[in-house]
Motif scaffolding. Structure first.
Motif, PDB file in Angstrom:
ATOM      1  N   VAL A  28       0.851  -1.126   0.127  1.00  0.00           N
ATOM      2  CA  VAL A  28       0.096   0.157  -0.070  1.00  0.00           C
ATOM      3  C   VAL A  28       0.929   1.246  -0.129  1.00  0.00           C
ATOM      4  N   ALA A  29       1.884   1.134   0.688  1.00  0.00           N
ATOM      5  CA  ALA A  29       2.844   2.435   1.013  1.00  0.00           C
ATOM      6  C   ALA A  29       3.588   2.534  -0.409  1.00  0.00           C
ATOM      7  N   LEU A  30       3.765   1.590  -1.239  1.00  0.00           N
ATOM      8  CA  LEU A  30       4.820   1.640  -2.427  1.00  0.00           C
ATOM      9  C   LEU A  30       4.081   2.202  -3.597  1.00  0.00           C
ATOM     10  N   GLU A  32       2.593   5.040  -3.526  1.00  0.00           N
ATOM     11  CA  GLU A  32       2.821   6.325  -3.469  1.00  0.00           C
ATOM     12  C   GLU A  32       3.850   6.616  -4.787  1.00  0.00           C
ATOM     13  N   GLN A  33       4.921   5.667  -4.588  1.00  0.00           N
ATOM     14  CA  GLN A  33       6.177   5.983  -4.963  1.00  0.00           C
ATOM     15  C   GLN A  33       6.541   5.194  -6.441  1.00  0.00           C
ATOM     16  N   PHE A  34       5.797   4.162  -6.639  1.00  0.00           N
ATOM     17  CA  PHE A  34       5.805   3.403  -7.587  1.00  0.00           C
ATOM     18  C   PHE A  34       4.503   3.070  -8.540  1.00  0.00           C
ATOM     19  N   ASP A  35       4.866   2.641  -9.782  1.00  0.00           N
ATOM     20  CA  ASP A  35       3.805   2.223 -10.761  1.00  0.00           C
ATOM     21  C   ASP A  35       3.866   0.872 -10.419  1.00  0.00           C
ATOM     22  N   ALA A  36       2.676   0.573  -9.493  1.00  0.00           N
ATOM     23  CA  ALA A  36       2.804  -0.977  -8.858  1.00  0.00           C
ATOM     24  C   ALA A  36       1.868  -2.147  -9.472  1.00  0.00           C
ATOM     25  N   PHE A  37       2.341  -3.108  -9.594  1.00  0.00           N
ATOM     26  CA  PHE A  37       1.589  -4.448 -10.342  1.00  0.00           C
ATOM     27  C   PHE A  37       1.573  -5.347  -9.124  1.00  0.00           C
ATOM     28  N   TYR A  66      -6.388  -7.907  -0.752  1.00  0.00           N
ATOM     29  CA  TYR A  66      -5.628  -6.813  -1.098  1.00  0.00           C
ATOM     30  C   TYR A  66      -6.358  -5.477  -1.257  1.00  0.00           C
ATOM     31  N   LEU A  67      -7.462  -5.542  -1.783  1.00  0.00           N
ATOM     32  CA  LEU A  67      -8.373  -4.169  -2.002  1.00  0.00           C
ATOM     33  C   LEU A  67      -8.883  -3.880  -0.461  1.00  0.00           C
ATOM     34  N   ALA A  68      -9.169  -4.721   0.320  1.00  0.00           N
ATOM     35  CA  ALA A  68      -9.515  -4.283   1.733  1.00  0.00           C
ATOM     36  C   ALA A  68      -8.155  -3.613   2.510  1.00  0.00           C
ATOM     37  N   ALA A  69      -7.128  -4.301   2.137  1.00  0.00           N
ATOM     38  CA  ALA A  69      -5.855  -3.430   2.807  1.00  0.00           C
ATOM     39  C   ALA A  69      -5.418  -2.094   2.434  1.00  0.00           C
ATOM     40  N   GLY A  70      -6.038  -1.912   1.117  1.00  0.00           N
ATOM     41  CA  GLY A  70      -5.714  -0.500   0.402  1.00  0.00           C
ATOM     42  C   GLY A  70      -5.042  -0.427  -0.566  1.00  0.00           C
ATOM     43  N   VAL A  71      -4.876  -1.800  -1.310  1.00  0.00           N
ATOM     44  CA  VAL A  71      -4.436  -1.511  -2.639  1.00  0.00           C
ATOM     45  C   VAL A  71      -5.514  -1.132  -3.690  1.00  0.00           C
TER      46      VAL A  71
END
Ligand code: ATP
Ligand code: MG
Length: 330
Positions: A28-30, A32-37, A66-71
Motif C-alpha cells: 500500500v505504501a509503495l 505512492e512512489q511506484f507504478d505498482a503491479f 488486497y483491496l481491503a488492505a488498501g491496494v
C-alpha cells in the motif's frame, strides 16, 4: 514512476496478520512512489496439488484482501497471474537460458523437498516463473523478504545473461529493502514466524476469522515468567511479539507502550493488544466480505487489471521473441 511488482499465492482462505503487516502494508505504501503491479500467483500455487474449487475461491478471497488492505485498483494494477498468458510464455524462454545446475541450487526447492513435499517439475522451475513475473513488467525494484532473496538473485542473473546474449532487452531489478519491524511471530511458538503452514493454527491470526476468536488467541499467547513488559525479542519473544502487534496496529511507538505497561501485568498487555486487534481487523474484514458478496464486481476489477498488465507484458514478450529470433506472425 518506476515500476514495482509483488504477488502472493492463493493458498489459504484468509491471509494472516504476518502477511498483512509484513507485506500488504508495504504494498500500500509503495503505491505512492511506484507504478505498482500486484498479482495473485495462481499459477505458482499449482505446484502443490489443490482442489480446483478451492483455488478459484481463494483467488477471489486473496484479491478481496488486497483491496481491503488498501491496494487501489485505480492507481495500481491488480490482476490474476493466469489471466496474463505472457507469464508462462516468458517462463519458457527463460527456462532455456537457465542452467540445470543453477536451478538445482535453489534452497527453497531443496528445503521443501527435504520436508517431504512430493517434488514436481513445477516446484523445481518455480524461480524461473517468478523471474518471468518480475521481468515482464520492467520492474526496477522488487520488495523481497529473506525467503525470496535467492529467487531475486537468479532473476537478476537471468536478465543480465539475456541482455549479454541478445542485447539490452530486460530491466535488471534491484531488491527493495523493506524497513524492519513488521515480522510477526507465532503466538504459541514465538521463536517461529507466524505462518499458514504451522502445525497448529492456535498461534495464527487469520484476518477473516471472527475477531472474537482472534482476540481469544491473543489472550492465550505464550509469554514468559519474568512478568515485566519489556521489548527484547531475543529473550522475551512472546511479549515482544505482542508489543510489535500492538505498536503497528495502534501506531504507538514500542517505548511508549513499555512505559504505559510499567507495573502492569501480561494480562493487561494481552487484553489491550486484543482490543487493538479487534478494532483494526473488524473494518478490514467487513470490507473484504463486502467485496466477496459481489464477485461479479470483483471479477470486473480483476479483468480491468489483467488488461492493463497484458499491455505491458505483451510488449516485453514481443521484444524478447524478436531478440531470440522467433519469427513473428505477419
Ligand atoms: P508459507 O508458510 O506457505 O510460506 P506464509 O505464511 O509464509 O506461508 P507466504 O504466502 O509465504 O505466507 O507469504 C506471503 C507474504 O507474507 C510474503 O511477502 C511474506 O514475506 C509475508 N509474510 C509471511 N509470514 C510473515 C510473518 N510472520 N511476518 C511478516 N511477513 C510475513
Ligand atoms: Mg512463506
Amino acid at each position: 514512476r518506476p515500476r514495482t511488482l509483488s504477488g502472493m499465492q492463493p493458498t489459504s482462505d484468509s491471509l494472516h496478520l504476518g502477511n498483512h503487516l509484513g507485506a500488504l502494508v508495504n504494498w500500500v505504501a509503495l503505491q505512492e512512489q511506484f507504478d505498482a503491479f500486484y498479482f495473485i500467483a495462481d499459477l505458482h500455487s499449482l505446484t502443490v496439488a489443490t482442489d480446483p474449487e478451492l483455488i478459484r475461491r481463494r483467488t477471489r478471497v486473496t484479491a478481496a484482501q488486497y483491496l481491503a488492505a488498501g491496494v487501489d485498483p485505480e492507481r495500481s494494477t491488480l490482476f490474476v497471474q493466469s489471466h496474463v498468458s505472457e507469464h508462462t510464455e516468458l517462463s519458457w524462454i527463460l527456462s532455456c537460458q537457465t542452467g540445470f545446475g543453477e536451478a538445482s541450487r535453489m534452497t527453497q526447492f531443496k528445503d521443501k523437498t527435504a520436508k517431504g513435499h512430493a517434488a514436481n517439475v513445477g516446484l523445481f522451475t518455480y524461480p524461473i516463473l517468478m523471474a518471468a513475473d518480475i521481468l515482464l513488467y520492467d520492474a526496477a525494484k522488487v520488495p523481497v523478504g529473506e525467503d525470496q532473496r535467492q529467487h531475486l538473485e537468479i532473476t537478476r542473473d537471468l536478465a543480465i545473461r539475456f541482455n549479454q546474449r541478445y542485447g539490452d532487452t530486460l530491466v535488471v531489478p534491484e531488491p527493495h529493502i523493506v524497513k524492519e519491524g513488521a515480522k510477526i511471530q507465532d503466538l504459541q511458538d514465538p521463536t517461529a514466524k507466524m505462518s499458514k503452514s504451522a502445525a497448529s493454527d492456535k498461534g495464527l491470526i487469520n484476518l477473516l476469522d471472527d475477531p472474537a476468536k482472534s482476540a481469544k488467541k491473543i489472550r492465550s499467547a505464550v509469554t514468559d515468567t519474568e512478568a515485566v513488559v519489556r521489548y527484547d525479542p531475543e529473550t522475551k519473544a512472546g511479549v515482544s511479539n505482542l508489543l510489535t502487534i500492538h505498536s503497528v496496529l495502534s501506531g504507538t511507538p514500542v517505548a511508549e507502550l513499555e512505559a504505559h505497561f510499567e507495573g502492569k501485568m501480561y494480562g493487561d498487555l494481552k487484553k489491550e493488544t486484543a482490543e487493538v486487534l479487534v478494532e483494526w481487523v473488524t473494518p478490514f474484514r467487513d470490507r473484504a466480505n463486502e467485496l466477496l458478496e459481489d464477485p461479479a464486481e470483483l471479477d470486473r476489477i480483476l479483468a480491468a487489471g489483467a488488461e492493463r498488465a497484458r499491455e505491458v507484458a505483451s510488449a516485453t514478450l514481443g521484444r524478447v521473441y524478436d531478440a531470440v529470433g522467433l519469427l513473428r506472425p505477419a
